[in-house]
Motif scaffolding. Structure first.
Motif, PDB file in Angstrom:
ATOM      1  N   GLY A   1       0.633  -1.052  -0.118  1.00  0.00           N
ATOM      2  CA  GLY A   1       0.394   0.008   0.091  1.00  0.00           C
ATOM      3  C   GLY A   1       0.700   1.738  -0.415  1.00  0.00           C
TER       4      GLY A   1
ATOM      5  N   LYS B   1      -1.336   8.053   0.428  1.00  0.00           N
ATOM      6  CA  LYS B   1      -1.893   8.364  -0.496  1.00  0.00           C
ATOM      7  C   LYS B   1      -3.135   7.460   0.107  1.00  0.00           C
ATOM      8  CE  LYS B   1       0.357   9.211  -4.886  1.00  0.00           C
ATOM      9  NZ  LYS B   1       0.906   8.580  -5.471  1.00  0.00           N
ATOM     10  N   GLY B   2      -3.235   7.029   1.660  1.00  0.00           N
ATOM     11  CA  GLY B   2      -4.167   6.915   2.195  1.00  0.00           C
ATOM     12  C   GLY B   2      -4.711   5.032   1.367  1.00  0.00           C
ATOM     13  N   HIS B   3      -3.709   4.841   0.534  1.00  0.00           N
ATOM     14  CA  HIS B   3      -4.188   3.282   0.039  1.00  0.00           C
ATOM     15  C   HIS B   3      -4.183   2.093   1.461  1.00  0.00           C
ATOM     16  CE1 HIS B   3      -3.069   5.733  -4.314  1.00  0.00           C
ATOM     17  NE2 HIS B   3      -4.676   5.855  -3.485  1.00  0.00           N
ATOM     18  N   THR B   4      -5.085   1.193   1.044  1.00  0.00           N
ATOM     19  CA  THR B   4      -3.908  -0.561   1.710  1.00  0.00           C
ATOM     20  C   THR B   4      -3.494  -1.240   0.943  1.00  0.00           C
ATOM     21  OG1 THR B   4      -6.086   0.091   2.896  1.00  0.00           O
ATOM     22  CG2 THR B   4      -5.280  -2.072   2.667  1.00  0.00           C
TER      23      THR B   4
ATOM     24  N   ARG C   1     -10.577  -7.628  -0.827  1.00  0.00           N
ATOM     25  CA  ARG C   1      -9.013  -6.870  -1.487  1.00  0.00           C
ATOM     26  C   ARG C   1      -9.226  -6.173  -2.869  1.00  0.00           C
ATOM     27  NH1 ARG C   1      -3.952 -10.318   1.321  1.00  0.00           N
ATOM     28  NH2 ARG C   1      -5.620 -10.642   3.497  1.00  0.00           N
TER      29      ARG C   1
ATOM     30  N   ARG D   1     -12.027  -3.132  -2.554  1.00  0.00           N
ATOM     31  CA  ARG D   1     -11.135  -2.118  -2.188  1.00  0.00           C
ATOM     32  C   ARG D   1     -10.431  -1.291  -2.576  1.00  0.00           C
ATOM     33  NH1 ARG D   1      -8.947  -3.939   3.313  1.00  0.00           N
ATOM     34  NH2 ARG D   1      -6.945  -4.949   2.015  1.00  0.00           N
ATOM     35  N   ALA D   2      -9.461  -1.866  -3.339  1.00  0.00           N
ATOM     36  CA  ALA D   2      -8.002  -1.911  -3.738  1.00  0.00           C
ATOM     37  C   ALA D   2      -8.450  -0.529  -4.531  1.00  0.00           C
ATOM     38  CB  ALA D   2      -6.675  -2.431  -4.857  1.00  0.00           C
TER      39      ALA D   2
ATOM     40  N   LYS E   1     -11.322   0.992  -4.955  1.00  0.00           N
ATOM     41  CA  LYS E   1     -11.878   1.338  -4.884  1.00  0.00           C
ATOM     42  C   LYS E   1     -11.749   2.854  -4.011  1.00  0.00           C
ATOM     43  CE  LYS E   1     -15.799   2.569  -1.060  1.00  0.00           C
ATOM     44  NZ  LYS E   1     -16.820   2.211  -0.084  1.00  0.00           N
ATOM     45  N   GLU E   2     -10.469   2.855  -3.825  1.00  0.00           N
ATOM     46  CA  GLU E   2      -9.268   3.527  -2.786  1.00  0.00           C
ATOM     47  C   GLU E   2      -8.494   4.770  -3.862  1.00  0.00           C
ATOM     48  OE1 GLU E   2      -7.584   1.888   0.540  1.00  0.00           O
ATOM     49  OE2 GLU E   2      -8.745   1.281   1.398  1.00  0.00           O
ATOM     50  N   GLY E   3      -8.413   4.310  -5.071  1.00  0.00           N
ATOM     51  CA  GLY E   3      -7.264   4.116  -5.827  1.00  0.00           C
ATOM     52  C   GLY E   3      -6.266   3.914  -6.188  1.00  0.00           C
ATOM     53  N   LEU E   4      -5.846   2.664  -5.003  1.00  0.00           N
ATOM     54  CA  LEU E   4      -4.503   1.940  -5.658  1.00  0.00           C
ATOM     55  C   LEU E   4      -4.272   1.588  -6.494  1.00  0.00           C
ATOM     56  CD1 LEU E   4      -1.720   1.189  -3.795  1.00  0.00           C
ATOM     57  CD2 LEU E   4      -3.388  -1.340  -3.439  1.00  0.00           C
TER      58      LEU E   4
END
Length: 230
Positions: free
Chosen positions: A56, A60-63, A196, A199-200, A202-205
């Motif tokens: 992550g 940048k708030g990426h998990t 996962r 989520r990736a 959605k968060e922009g990762l």
């Protein structure tokens, strides 16, 4: 007068040893067209999974997609960062080594190879699909046999993410490389992988399109083989 013909004595011409060198076009293809499409005799580089995909990017708030229990496809020389608790090298033979049923697997497999080759991408994807618990990162080669059999039509596939744009992988020393010459797809096997990947995105990762495969209809058809039988 009759005469007996004798063959003329000639000095044999020494044979010249011809060395074939890759053309400029072939070298360009190996570097820029596709990691799995290098012309025979040309060695391509090893490309590593970027660490931010696994761990992550907190700034940048990426998990990350991790943690993972097993990575069966790490290079022989090792990696500058860990991708999983247990990392198998070619000497460990990740295809023949057992994958524990509970192991959540990360796999960025060797690309290419004919489907009948014992180490081809087809075999890696078969094993990942049958294991059914993890995430694989591969080129979006929609026409290949492994894509049809182990991704689009396998019951263990829970989700896929087709990337928007092209990923940049890393060189063996950890430095960033150029963008991949083709689009990529993340393949999720099992419910945890779907969670996962969703989520990736959605968060922009991961920039791309998330598809939940349970909502994608499948139509059975005769097995006519892939266009290039890979």
């Amino acid at each position: 007068m009759n005469a007996v013909a004798h063959p003329l004595k000639t000095t044999p011409t020494p044979k010249r040893r011809v060395t074939f060198k890759p053309t400029k076009l072939a070298v360009a293809l190996a570097k820029n067209v596709g990691y799995d499409r290098a012309p025979e005799g040309i060695t391509t580089e090893t490309w590593l999974t970027p660490p931010k995909l696994i761990h992550g990017d907190p700034a940048k708030g990426h998990t990350g997609l991790g943690p993972f229990d097993l990575d069966p496809c790490t290079p022989e020389q090792g990696m500058p960062w860990r991708t999983a608790k247990k990392m198998l090298k070619p000497i460990d033979d990740g295809l023949k080594s057992p994958w524990p049923k509970t192991a959540f697997v990360w796999m960025n497999p060797p690309y290419g190879g004919h489907k009948n080759s014992p180490t081809s991408q087809h075999r890696w994807m078969e094993k990942a699909a049958e294991h059914g618990n993890g995430i694989s990162l591969v080129l979006a080669r929609m026409e290949t046999g492994w894509m049809q059999d182990s991704v689009l039509n396998h019951p263990n596939v829970s989700s896929v993410v087709f990337t928007k744009g092209r990923l940049s992988f890393c060189r063996p020393d950890g430095t960033p490389g150029n963008s991949c010459p083709a689009g990529s797809v993340f393949v999720g096997y099992g419910a945890e992988a779907a969670r996962r990947l969703k989520r990736a995105v959605k968060e922009g990762l991961i920039r791309g399109t998330y598809l939940e495969m349970a909502r994608v209809g499948r139509v059975s058809s005769a097995d006519l083989g892939a266009a290039n039988d890979e």
